[in-house]
Design an enzyme around this catalytic site. Structure first.
Site: not given
Length: 765
Positions: A283-284
């Site tokens: 994820d980011h």
């Protein structure tokens, strides 16, 4: 005829290291093709494939194109127009040494340009074809915008509605969420991610993100392996079994180890036990956040932990590209470990059809849409149909609904005419100006047959801290726009409208940003400004219809006691206003069922129907002393899982089992008679639950094992049959072995999880 990219490839023969090119002759053999590409790549080119990055202040389009040309980018996210994508792909195919295409990713969670209901709304339909259709339309629209890969579906089990991302998923039940996961993957990929109008799915957030402690986003998850396997992991497995080509990792730690550094999660479970052969994506910023978790002392250690754990692609940071070369040189990471990750990235590109045609979804410039945001690009009809199916009728006293298209109707509430809120969170490329509000939908439905009065009545909230928080990430495009009048002035206007009307419809709930990432709440009741409005409307004595717009279960005690009718619409999407009007006026008969329990209060959380059996259970109708209960409030959900009313009535009778005893490996059948005993055609959702009466470990009080949705005409009767197999009776025991233990099982069938018919049978060895 040779394609332009292939001509560019052949032209590269004149370049230095010309033999370092994908070999089109091997395209028919995936493993041989990828092995041949991998063999020719330098270490730096391999590491470049592991980088997933987007435009930004530090990465303008021109710089990103240079990074692609240098072989330092494997994919890009958030670049959602073909004119922006084409120069990047041209940089990869004409200027990079290896001529490896990049892929383009985006979050098409519940639609792309046409926004469908949020995840909870889709799940409320209990209609797998409708859910599949929503993903199919999203894939068609996103692929037409050059997107290859979507970070969806979101399948995190959510049992604490304080968590803001409850809105994205499909509720609390592993069986229902698993069914939704399969339907979404099928819709996105359409049997092959290589088709021009397909997207590769990337199921998220692996794993257990919905179980964050206290419902506070990004918090820890500490859970027994047995509960993981039985309750929280099945939806991810279902998506993978359905063919999801990608897995996006969670931002949380699982039993003390962040997902982005969790070898057990990504290697032992995902790849070895489940056989996953696709690409994993952080994820980011998740790899950089290993430093904040306190498991990595610096970025080099974060990169080492992540690549060894099995994180193939690093999203939105430069840690891999900065640190992996040195780690390989020092021997802390082997090149074979790099190769394992690169092989999966290349495999995903192969499966998306990009090696055969890098411009498969980008197309030619002359075919680019003249206006990306044109209303003509929307698919309004399926969006309206799916939205109608997503609505749950919670109350309908004295048949207040459906409304007549005559007389005077007062429509009030801060969400009644809000386009942006209708779309819900993670609305992709949905354009608020193209969304239909409830005010617009009702006005269109009644035309000149009735009079529609409108008053805002209240702001969503008067809490300036909440308003500032909701508006912070959006700069000048404010999510919440406050009416400058005093709360009393707005209420007075609404009451004046109500007094002129035959019925009052109040659209209340949350702004969409209140049910979003990083939007956890400590309270689940309506904001005080809206509570005051509803009490003033109730005092007029006019019939009061509540239309709820929200992204999580709310506590609705006062509303249940005082509303004449209450319709849960969640955030219904682009066509939400029309769809809600269809239901309010009876042009559609509501058939939605809750995919998540609605608690009586925050103090009851977690409130889920399939809780484990207890040694001192509370028994309704008996004294609660020394039983597991809250003494100051009635027990159980305010509205249970699977609940939802209709404008007609259904009755169940004659639950029959084909046998009272069945041996392992055999199947028995449960049948029940369902009748439409009302005066309108409608959809019934018949639900099958099973209880393992005695087991080697504590088992749930009941578990959903099947459901059937069927349309019945007034007076029509049908027999619904459910096969019950050994697999449906099995569970993971303390040794994490899947077993079906001999003994007694209760079979329950109902129209919700609470009111059921029951019969029993014995499973023999």
């Amino acid at each position: 005829m040779k394609t332009p990219w292939l001509l560019g490839l052949l032209a590269g023969l004149a370049m230095p290291m010309a033999l370092a090119q994908p070999n089109p002759a091997l395209l028919g053999n995936k493993s041989a093709f990828i092995a041949d590409v991998l063999r020719q790549m330098t270490l730096d080119e391999k590491i470049g494939q592991l980088r997933l990055i987007s435009f930004g202040p530090l990465m303008p389009a021109s710089k990103l194109a240079e990074e692609v040309a240098a072989g330092r980018v494997g994919g890009s996210f958030g670049v959602v127009s073909r004119p922006e994508q084409r120069p990047l792909q041209e940089a990869a195919m004409q200027r990079s040494r290896m001529r490896i295409p990049v892929f383009f990713a985006y979050d098409a969670v519940h639609g792309h340009r046409t926004t469908f209901p949020i995840g909870l709304g889709l799940a409320s339909s209990w209609d797998l074809e409708a859910v599949r259709l929503s993903a199919r339309v999203a894939a068609q629209e996103a692929s037409a915008d050059g997107i290859d890969f979507t970070f969806a579906p979101t399948v995190d089990i959510a049992r604490d509605p304080r968590w803001g991302r409850t809105s994205e998923g499909f509720g609390e039940d592993p069986y229902l969420v698993s069914q939704m996961a399969r339907a979404m993957v099928k819709g996105f990929q359409n049997d092959s991610a290589a088709k021009p109008d397909s997207l590769m799915a990337s199921v998220k957030h692996f794993a257990l993100y919905g179980a964050v402690e206290g419902g506070r986003d990004y918090n820890i998850v500490d859970m027994s392996p047995m509960r993981m396997y039985n309750d929280y992991l099945p939806p991810y497995r279902a998506a993978i079994d359905a063919g999801s080509g990608g897995v996006m990792l969670a931002l949380n730690a699982v039993n003390g180890v962040p997902a982005a550094a969790n070898t057990w999660l990504l290697q032992d479970l995902l790849r070895k036990d489940w056989g996953f052969k696709g690409v994993t994506v952080s994820d980011h910023g998740a790899i950089a956040e290993l430093l904040h978790h306190g498991v990595a002392r610096d970025e080099a250690e974060a990169a080492r932990l992540a690549i060894k754990a099995g994180v193939d692609m690093s999203m939105a940071d430069e840690i891999y590209i900065k640190e992996l070369p040195g780690l390989v040189k020092s021997g802390q990471v082997s090149e074979a470990e790099i190769d394992n990750a690169v092989r999966e990235v290349l495999g995903a590109k192969y499966d998306m059809g990009l090696f055969r045609n890098p411009f498969l979804r980008i197309g030619k410039a002359e075919d680019d849409p003249a206006d990306l945001k044109a209303g003509s690009r929307l698919n309004r009809a399926p969006a309206r149909d799916v939205a109608r199916k997503s609505m749950v009728l919670l109350e309908n006293r004295n048949r207040t609904l459906p409304l007549r298209k005559t007389g005077t109707i007062a429509l009030v509430g801060p969400l009644a005419d809000s386009q942006v809120d209708m779309l819900g969170a993670w609305s992709a490329q949905g354009v608020p100006a193209l969304a239909v509000t409830l005010r617009q939908g009702m006005a269109a439905a009644i035309g000149d047959k009735a009079r529609l009065l409108f008053a805002r009545g209240a702001n969503v909230t008067e809490d300036s801290r909440v308003v500032d928080y909701m508006n912070y990430p959006n700069g000048e495009a404010q999510e919440i726009v406050q009416d400058g009048r005093t709360p009393q002035e707005m209420i007075d206007e609404a009451v004046a409208a109500a007094k002129q009307a035959d019925v009052v419809v109040a659209a209340v709930g949350e702004s969409r940003g209140m049910s979003h990432e990083s939007s956890s709440r400590t309270r689940l009741d309506l904001p005080e400004s809206q509570q005051a409005l509803l009490k003033a409307l109730k005092a007029t004595g006019k019939p009061l219809v509540l239309v709820l717009m929200n992204g999580r279960p709310l506590t609705l005690g006062w509303e249940k006691a005082n509303a004449d009718a209450m319709l849960e619409t969640w955030f219904a999407g682009t066509e939400g206003g029309n769809a809600i009007a269809d239901v309010l006026f009876g042009d559609a008969n509501p058939a939605g069922k809750l995919p998540i329990s609605l608690p009586r209060s925050v103090g009851q959380i977690p409130t889920y129907y399939n809780f484990p059996r207890l040694g001192r259970p509370f028994t309704p109708g008996k004294p609660g002393n020394y039983t597991s209960q809250y003494f100051d409030e009635p027990q159980g959900a305010l509205y249970p899982f699977g609940y939802g009313l209709s404008y007609t009535d259904f009755t169940l009778s004659k639950l029959v089992l084909s046998s009272r005893k069945v041996r392992k490996g055999r199947t028995l059948e449960a049948s029940v008679t369902v009748k439409n005993s009302g005066d309108r055609a409608g959809d019934a959702v018949v639900q099958l639950y099973v209880q393992d009466v005695v087991a080697s470990v504590v088992r749930p009080v009941k578990e959903l094992k099947g459901f059937r949705k069927l349309m019945l005409q007034p007076g029509e009767t049908q027999v619904v049959r459910f096969p019950i197999s050994e697999t449906m009776l099995s569970f993971y025991n303390q040794q994490l072995k899947r077993v079906a233990e001999p003994g007694t099982f209760n079979v329950q069938v109902g129209l919700d999880s609470r009111d059921v018919l029951q019969e029993s049978f014995e499973l023999l060895p």
